[in-house]
Design a protein around this motif. Sequence first.
Motif, mmCIF file in Angstrom:
data_model
loop_
_atom_site.group_PDB
_atom_site.id
_atom_site.type_symbol
_atom_site.label_atom_id
_atom_site.label_comp_id
_atom_site.label_asym_id
_atom_site.label_seq_id
_atom_site.Cartn_x
_atom_site.Cartn_y
_atom_site.Cartn_z
ATOM 1 N N TYR A 57 43.677 21.155 40.801
ATOM 2 C CA TYR A 57 43.289 22.417 40.179
ATOM 3 C C TYR A 57 43.657 23.591 41.076
ATOM 4 C CZ TYR A 57 40.471 19.486 37.092
ATOM 5 O OH TYR A 57 40.072 18.543 36.190
ATOM 6 N N SER A 58 43.880 24.735 40.430
ATOM 7 C CA SER A 58 44.027 26.001 41.125
ATOM 8 C C SER A 58 42.873 26.899 40.701
ATOM 9 C CB SER A 58 45.365 26.669 40.782
ATOM 10 O OG SER A 58 46.446 25.888 41.226
ATOM 11 N N PHE A 89 42.145 26.660 36.923
ATOM 12 C CA PHE A 89 43.267 26.223 36.117
ATOM 13 C C PHE A 89 43.652 24.809 36.525
ATOM 14 C CE2 PHE A 89 43.416 30.714 37.044
ATOM 15 C CZ PHE A 89 43.612 31.309 35.806
ATOM 16 N N ARG A 90 44.041 24.023 35.557
ATOM 17 C CA ARG A 90 44.517 22.677 35.874
ATOM 18 C C ARG A 90 45.980 22.756 36.274
ATOM 19 N NH1 ARG A 90 42.588 17.145 33.102
ATOM 20 N NH2 ARG A 90 43.255 15.822 34.808
ATOM 21 N N ASP A 142 44.946 38.507 30.523
ATOM 22 C CA ASP A 142 45.539 37.179 30.332
ATOM 23 C C ASP A 142 46.574 37.129 29.219
ATOM 24 O OD1 ASP A 142 43.785 37.579 28.264
ATOM 25 O OD2 ASP A 142 43.035 35.521 28.234
ATOM 26 N N GLU A 187 37.822 31.748 37.951
ATOM 27 C CA GLU A 187 38.789 31.180 37.010
ATOM 28 C C GLU A 187 39.369 29.921 37.648
ATOM 29 O OE1 GLU A 187 41.526 34.212 35.197
ATOM 30 O OE2 GLU A 187 40.532 35.460 36.705
ATOM 31 N N ASN A 229 43.790 26.067 45.833
ATOM 32 C CA ASN A 229 43.884 24.881 44.987
ATOM 33 C C ASN A 229 43.112 23.744 45.645
ATOM 34 O OD1 ASN A 229 45.988 23.211 46.665
ATOM 35 N ND2 ASN A 229 46.862 25.268 46.463
ATOM 36 N N LEU A 288 49.955 26.470 34.294
ATOM 37 C CA LEU A 288 48.530 26.238 34.484
ATOM 38 C C LEU A 288 47.775 26.287 33.160
ATOM 39 C CD1 LEU A 288 47.974 28.435 37.649
ATOM 40 C CD2 LEU A 288 48.531 26.014 37.529
ATOM 41 N N MET A 289 46.743 25.443 33.053
ATOM 42 C CA MET A 289 45.892 25.423 31.877
ATOM 43 C C MET A 289 44.534 26.036 32.247
ATOM 44 S SD MET A 289 44.550 22.188 29.594
ATOM 45 C CE MET A 289 46.224 21.713 29.176
ATOM 46 N N PRO A 290 44.100 27.102 31.570
ATOM 47 C CA PRO A 290 42.816 27.720 31.920
ATOM 48 C C PRO A 290 41.666 26.736 31.834
ATOM 49 C CG PRO A 290 44.067 29.136 30.436
ATOM 50 C CD PRO A 290 44.787 27.824 30.496
ATOM 51 N N MET A 291 40.664 26.922 32.679
ATOM 52 C CA MET A 291 39.546 26.000 32.774
ATOM 53 C C MET A 291 38.799 25.848 31.460
ATOM 54 S SD MET A 291 36.213 26.152 35.262
ATOM 55 C CE MET A 291 35.318 27.184 34.116
#
Length: 545
Positions: free
Chosen positions: A94-95, A48-49, A283, A46, A110, A56-59
């Motif tokens: 990113y994370s 995330f931005r 999620d 996974e 990250n 965080l925004m999922p990829m």
Amino acid sequence: MNLVNTIPLSSLFVLSLASILHAAGGKLTVTVSDEVTGQPTIARLEIFRGQPGEKLMPMRKVVASSVSPSATSPNSVGVVIDRSLELSFPDGIYSFRLTRGPEYRVIRGNFELERESFDDHHVVLPRMIEMIEDGWVSGDACVLPSPNSLPLRMASEDLHVAAVIGRQEAKPIPGRDRREEIEHSPTWIRDDVVYDQGLLYYGLSETNELVKTEELVKTEGPAETEGLVKMEGLASSRLANLPRQSERVRVAIENPFAWPLPVWIASERIDGIFLLGDWLQPDRKRISVEEGRNPEEPRTKDPAELGRFATQIYFKLLEAGIRLVPLAGSGNQGKATCVGYNRLYVNNEDTTYTYQASEENGLATRMETAESWWDAAWKGKSVVTNGPMLKPRLEGQVPGHVFSARSGDAVRLQPELQLSTRDPVDYLDVVCNNQIHYSARLDEFAKAGGIIPPLELTESSWVVYRVVTLYEDHYRAALSAPWFIEFDGKPRKTSQAAKYFRDWLSEYEAILMKLPPQELAKHVPYIRSARAFWDARISDSDGNE
């Protein structure tokens, strides 16, 4: 006792990845291997931005177009890495989170990517525990059909058994020849499962006499649910027509909150009930059910409340003398759940099988066939979990065992358990007859040397072990199936528990009374039968409250 924590290894990985990828950018190729075997392995990633502490925004919302569609799954969170995976991103920070089911540690970190840069990175994924070595084999008892390879997704979660609602041909796996097998043994999949308005029939083919052609509906539309077989008409009617004690067809309650639950139980055709299902998704938070009974007021809005409620319902059933095996799975509405997030570990210990090491993976298992796994599951030799890894015994026996005694005897039984967990544990307890026999924080349990006081019983009883974590988004726990202690061959039954389900039935009747008379008439015979069943349970109880 084995207590583990992911923080030290995760921190080390964050440092090493940051030093390699800072100002790297552009495209990233990730390869993964198992720490013990050193062999390339399949895992789930996974991304995330943003960085920790930010929203965080999922990829999938950032770079879905840059990933092969077959590598992602509508039934999963993140992306499956089939030994290696190339990803490309817009510039930014990113994370990430990398894992392979609950038996492996979670790797977090990250990194920063910049324009037109390339990098390869190899990740060694450490295993926390290997349940299969002690005969505990994992399974998901309810999986939605998907065009994406189920064996590949099972391998990415280290899952060995799956029951699929319906059939669907999978797309080819990128980078693999169609004849190339996925090295993950055993991988046992069944697709003879039919969903019926909160019930699941196992072993019910579309040609079975129970299934009428006009009642079958195959879902069309989104790829993740296309081909899902559902039933129309009155579920209680089909259930009543199923022969009692049928081993060819097994029935489970997939929705433990369903209003008709007291009617289904009264049919005496139910074999199991889901304690972990689609109300528990990795999620998202869920605090109520749309189709069914919610926890009683006052509500707390605690996202763990639904999970606790399902457990309370199960304990009430046991108190009423209803012996159903616990089950776990992705669920009928689990399209956003990675396969095996809610899972069942089964141990087939009392068979004649002995440990046999596999030449492929060096693992030992008592399970030789999928049939032996399901046979043990229906006997309650199991643990359900969506996090903690629990190996429980009572007086040396795995769950599902029935101890026998005579009136006047005093039965002394020693609880034993081995626990491994990635999440901080809130408490672990031993529940006997819906009362807490032993409860402790993890540090208290450790100080006691992992020793639990013995149970001393003089009446018919049941016992369950439970481990609950401090996870905040929903109920994350492990529960053993029950052990039973019978005095003079009689199971425990209490009038208080039976009244609980008769009251539930009365609430359901009040809902049905709003139906048009013609529709209401279809339900009347089953409501009357259920009322007689629960009244008889109340009269026949042992008087224990």
